[in-house]
Design an enzyme around this catalytic site. Sequence first.
Site, PDB file in Angstrom:
ATOM      1  N   ALA A   1       3.472 -53.234  14.128  1.00  0.00           N
ATOM      2  CA  ALA A   1       4.200 -52.024  13.769  1.00  0.00           C
ATOM      3  C   ALA A   1       3.612 -51.805  12.517  1.00  0.00           C
ATOM      4  O   ALA A   1       3.349 -50.531  12.204  1.00  0.00           O
ATOM      5  CB  ALA A   1       5.656 -52.351  13.433  1.00  0.00           C
TER       6      ALA A   1
ATOM      7  N   TYR B   1       3.938 -57.348  12.655  1.00  0.00           N
ATOM      8  CA  TYR B   1       2.482 -56.902  12.385  1.00  0.00           C
ATOM      9  C   TYR B   1       1.988 -55.843  12.845  1.00  0.00           C
ATOM     10  O   TYR B   1       1.170 -54.830  12.531  1.00  0.00           O
ATOM     11  CB  TYR B   1       1.618 -58.321  12.585  1.00  0.00           C
ATOM     12  CG  TYR B   1       0.118 -58.435  12.369  1.00  0.00           C
ATOM     13  CD1 TYR B   1      -0.485 -58.326  11.125  1.00  0.00           C
ATOM     14  CD2 TYR B   1      -0.769 -58.134  13.511  1.00  0.00           C
ATOM     15  CE1 TYR B   1      -1.643 -58.406  10.819  1.00  0.00           C
ATOM     16  CE2 TYR B   1      -2.181 -58.176  13.143  1.00  0.00           C
ATOM     17  CZ  TYR B   1      -2.619 -58.259  11.698  1.00  0.00           C
ATOM     18  OH  TYR B   1      -3.819 -58.030  11.534  1.00  0.00           O
TER      19      TYR B   1
ATOM     20  N   VAL C   1      -1.026 -57.124  -4.077  1.00  0.00           N
ATOM     21  CA  VAL C   1      -1.061 -55.587  -3.645  1.00  0.00           C
ATOM     22  C   VAL C   1       0.384 -55.121  -3.237  1.00  0.00           C
ATOM     23  O   VAL C   1       0.538 -54.164  -2.859  1.00  0.00           O
ATOM     24  CB  VAL C   1      -1.847 -55.474  -2.384  1.00  0.00           C
ATOM     25  CG1 VAL C   1      -3.581 -55.619  -2.861  1.00  0.00           C
ATOM     26  CG2 VAL C   1      -1.605 -56.373  -1.214  1.00  0.00           C
TER      27      VAL C   1
END
Length: 250
Positions: free
Chosen positions: A157, A155, A62
Amino acid sequence: MPDVTYDYAGRVVAVTGAAIGIGKAAAAAFAAAGADVYLFDIDETPGSQSAAGVGTFMRCDVTSTDDIDRALGTIAESHGRLDVLVNNAGGFGVQRTTAEVHVDEWHRLLQLNLTSVFLMSQRALPLLRNAEAGRIINLGSLAGQVSSYKASPPYSAAKAGVHALTRVLASEVAGDGITVNAIAPSAVLTERIVQLRDESERAATARSIPVGRYQSPEEVAAWVLFLASREAGFATGQTIAVNGGRHMSQ
Ligand SMILES: NC(=O)c1ccc[n+]([C@@H]2O[C@H](COP(=O)([O-])OP(=O)(O)OC[C@H]3O[C@@H](n4cnc5c(N)ncnc54)[C@H](O)[C@@H]3O)[C@@H](O)[C@H]2O)c1
């Protein structure tokens, strides 16, 4: 599984990070409700296993625009539209203070948890616009909502960014009949958590949660299916906190 049943027959659903954990549970729940499910993941062996009897596995990182375009291109050829996109792929880092985080780790976690949601959503929009009631469901986190929750700074943020992007994108596409919502879970008992935390650590975490237990991946999947349903069409730009009351106890 919850008692609520949905009819997803004929609807095309893509779930990222669907090889294990919440994504796997969501893919299985959509398939049980009759959807044509595409499972995107970088991990091919568990991905193919989880897709068996559920849907179609596609190797898709992704964070790669090439992978995303190839995977969505296959859906475009077969269906010409996408009804539901679940941006679930993501992952937390090692707990460190801001002073300890290396910039490479910062970029990696932002890329995996936030840029991925931007890229997938941006590139899926033309297909979602062809759907009658397009839906994007993003996996956020309590870590993006509560500052005292112990997670890694990048993580937290990134997940706060996911919640913000959810609102911004929702306002952009509301006129196209597409809703964009996020779910912010905490302490989901996935295969990975069982691997990472021993029994006494898991018991301590469970005690710290007001409802006194972890939630199951299937419980999170139930929220995903609700938000993706036609019945949920009047909710958009929301981040639904599903954390056992943990936002009150940190
Ligand atoms: N488990 C929890 O307690 C919890 C709590 C809050 C939020 N979340 C969020 O929910 C989502 C799912 O969490 P989980 O616990 O099921 O995760 P998990 O680690 O169990 O599974 C993540 C899946 O994503 C895949 N993945 C990783 N990088 C990828 C990439 N670049 N491209 C495609 N796939 C990739 C992995 O191979 C794996 O199959 C994540 O966004 C996570 O941050 C989880």
